[in-house]
Scaffold this motif. Structure first.
Motif, mmCIF file in Angstrom:
data_model
loop_
_atom_site.group_PDB
_atom_site.id
_atom_site.type_symbol
_atom_site.label_atom_id
_atom_site.label_comp_id
_atom_site.label_asym_id
_atom_site.label_seq_id
_atom_site.Cartn_x
_atom_site.Cartn_y
_atom_site.Cartn_z
ATOM 1 N N LEU A 152 0.854 -1.187 0.000
ATOM 2 C CA LEU A 152 0.000 0.000 0.000
ATOM 3 C C LEU A 152 0.894 1.243 0.000
ATOM 4 N N PRO A 153 0.385 2.366 -0.551
ATOM 5 C CA PRO A 153 1.213 3.590 -0.590
ATOM 6 C C PRO A 153 1.729 3.971 0.802
ATOM 7 N N THR A 154 0.870 3.858 1.821
ATOM 8 C CA THR A 154 1.326 4.010 3.212
ATOM 9 C C THR A 154 0.547 2.989 4.035
ATOM 10 N N PRO A 155 1.105 2.556 5.186
ATOM 11 C CA PRO A 155 0.363 1.602 6.016
ATOM 12 C C PRO A 155 -0.986 2.184 6.424
ATOM 13 N N LEU A 156 -1.968 1.315 6.453
ATOM 14 C CA LEU A 156 -3.352 1.741 6.661
ATOM 15 C C LEU A 156 -3.870 1.189 7.981
ATOM 16 N N TYR A 157 -4.491 2.047 8.765
ATOM 17 C CA TYR A 157 -5.157 1.594 9.989
ATOM 18 C C TYR A 157 -6.568 1.177 9.616
ATOM 19 N N THR A 158 -6.860 -0.108 9.774
ATOM 20 C CA THR A 158 -8.152 -0.644 9.330
ATOM 21 C C THR A 158 -8.763 -1.481 10.459
ATOM 22 N N PRO A 159 -9.476 -0.828 11.381
ATOM 23 C CA PRO A 159 -9.971 -1.545 12.554
ATOM 24 C C PRO A 159 -11.094 -2.536 12.239
#
Ligand code: ATP
Ligand code: MG
Length: 310
Positions: A152-159
């Motif tokens: 991913l372009p930047t790490p994603l916070y996906t709760p």
């Protein structure tokens, strides 16, 4: 290690069991702390299998302990629930003390936020399925044209929600997470989850491992109002670990985690079914994968780590 019996049920005569998850049993020590014990129980697709993977609890516990050390050095304002790696003195029989020695830690008893703080650096699993169908992950818009397992372009916070036993966690947006725990705690959880993922991903990359995604849990210390990293951290049960030298987007990756068991369940048409036992070759192969990633991440074998602690 595979020759050992798997520990799937645990009672301790001197300590009251206060909770039992799919993998761990929690015992009351005093008002401030609990004994957090990793059994060898093994779950896949939210179902606990009949037999466990011998020695898995030891690997998970010692790996989490290793990470707590690495992470608190890397992130000075990080607080973790770890109090001690030694079981409480004087309350266990010698046999019980031996049984839980390497598979338990004494931790702070905290109020658990009802969220799974997932961070994804790569798009795989349920996020890949959602992206393929809708172009989003946990409702967040992603760039077009990503391939399976792309970075991913930047790490994603996906709760996700933390579902009660027997139910499945539900992927939610960060905005929904803020409605559940309140804006202020949600922001701190997101900040910490991303910081921990960033530090861990950099550490693992130096050791040839990609942390594709991982799940954290956080608790609240009500006395200090601090958000604390709890539960297991960065284990093959809670993370997708990929060998970096074999990484190739556009397909499923070989992995060091439960994908092995999941693939077997899917192949056999047993996915999500209750009462399933793994054949010995799946248990041994899983144990070997877990031991391999332990060695890569800590620089020592599980046996060496145990010996050092004795
Ligand atoms: P899975 O990890 O597969 O989702 P699970 O949620 O049932 O399964 P286990 O790992 O078996 O979890 O059990 C650990 C339980 O202990 C979890 O419910 C977790 O929220 C809780 N927990 C972790 N750390 C603490 C802590 N410091 N204080 C109180 N509860 C904790
Ligand atoms: Mg858990």
């Amino acid at each position: 290690m595979a020759s050992q019996q798997a520990l799937t049920k645990l009672e301790l005569s001197g300590l009251r069991k206060i909770a039992s998850g799919k993998v761990r049993d929690l015992f009351d020590v005093d008002d401030k702390t609990v004994l957090f014990v990793a059994t060898d129980r093994t779950s896949a697709y939210d179902v606990v299998l009949e037999n466990g993977v011998p020695g898995k609890g030891v690997i998970l516990n010692l790996l989490s302990a290793h990470w707590f050390g690495v992470l608190t050095k890397a992130i000075p304002d990080l607080r973790t629930h770890l109090v001690s790696l030694s079981p409480p003195a004087g309350v266990l029989t010698p046999e019980e003390a031996e049984l839980v020695r390497h598979r338990s830690m004494r931790v702070r008893r905290l109020e658990v936020f009802p969220l799974e703080a997932i961070v994804r650096g790569y798009i795989a699993g349920s996020a890949w399925n959602e992206y393929r169908a809708h172009g989003t992950a946990h409702g967040l818009q992603l760039p077009a044209g990503l391939r399976q397992c792309d970075r991913l372009p930047t790490p994603l916070y996906t709760p996700s929600t933390k579902a009660p036993a027997g139910q499945h966690d539900e992927n939610i947006s960060p905005a929904r997470a803020a409605e559940i725990v309140g804006e202020r705690y949600a922001a701190r959880i997101e900040e910490l989850a991303l910081a921990v993922y960033g530090a861990a991903a950099a550490y693992a990359a130096e050791r040839g491992i990609i942390i594709a995604d991982t799940k954290f849990e956080f608790g609240l210390d009500k006395e200090t109002d601090e958000v604390v990293l709890i539960d297991e951290v960065l284990t093959p049960d809670s993370s997708r670990f990929w060998p970096a030298d074999k990484y190739e987007p556009g397909r499923d990756q070989e992995s060091f985690d439960k994908q092995f068991i999941r693939n077997w369940l899917t192949r056999e048409g047993l996915k999500g079914k209750e009462g399933v036992s793994m054949p010995d070759e799946i248990r041994t192969a899983t144990s070997e994968r877990y031991q391999e990633v332990f060695k890569l991440l800590t620089g020592k074998t599980v046996e060496e780590t145990i010996k050092e602690r004795e």
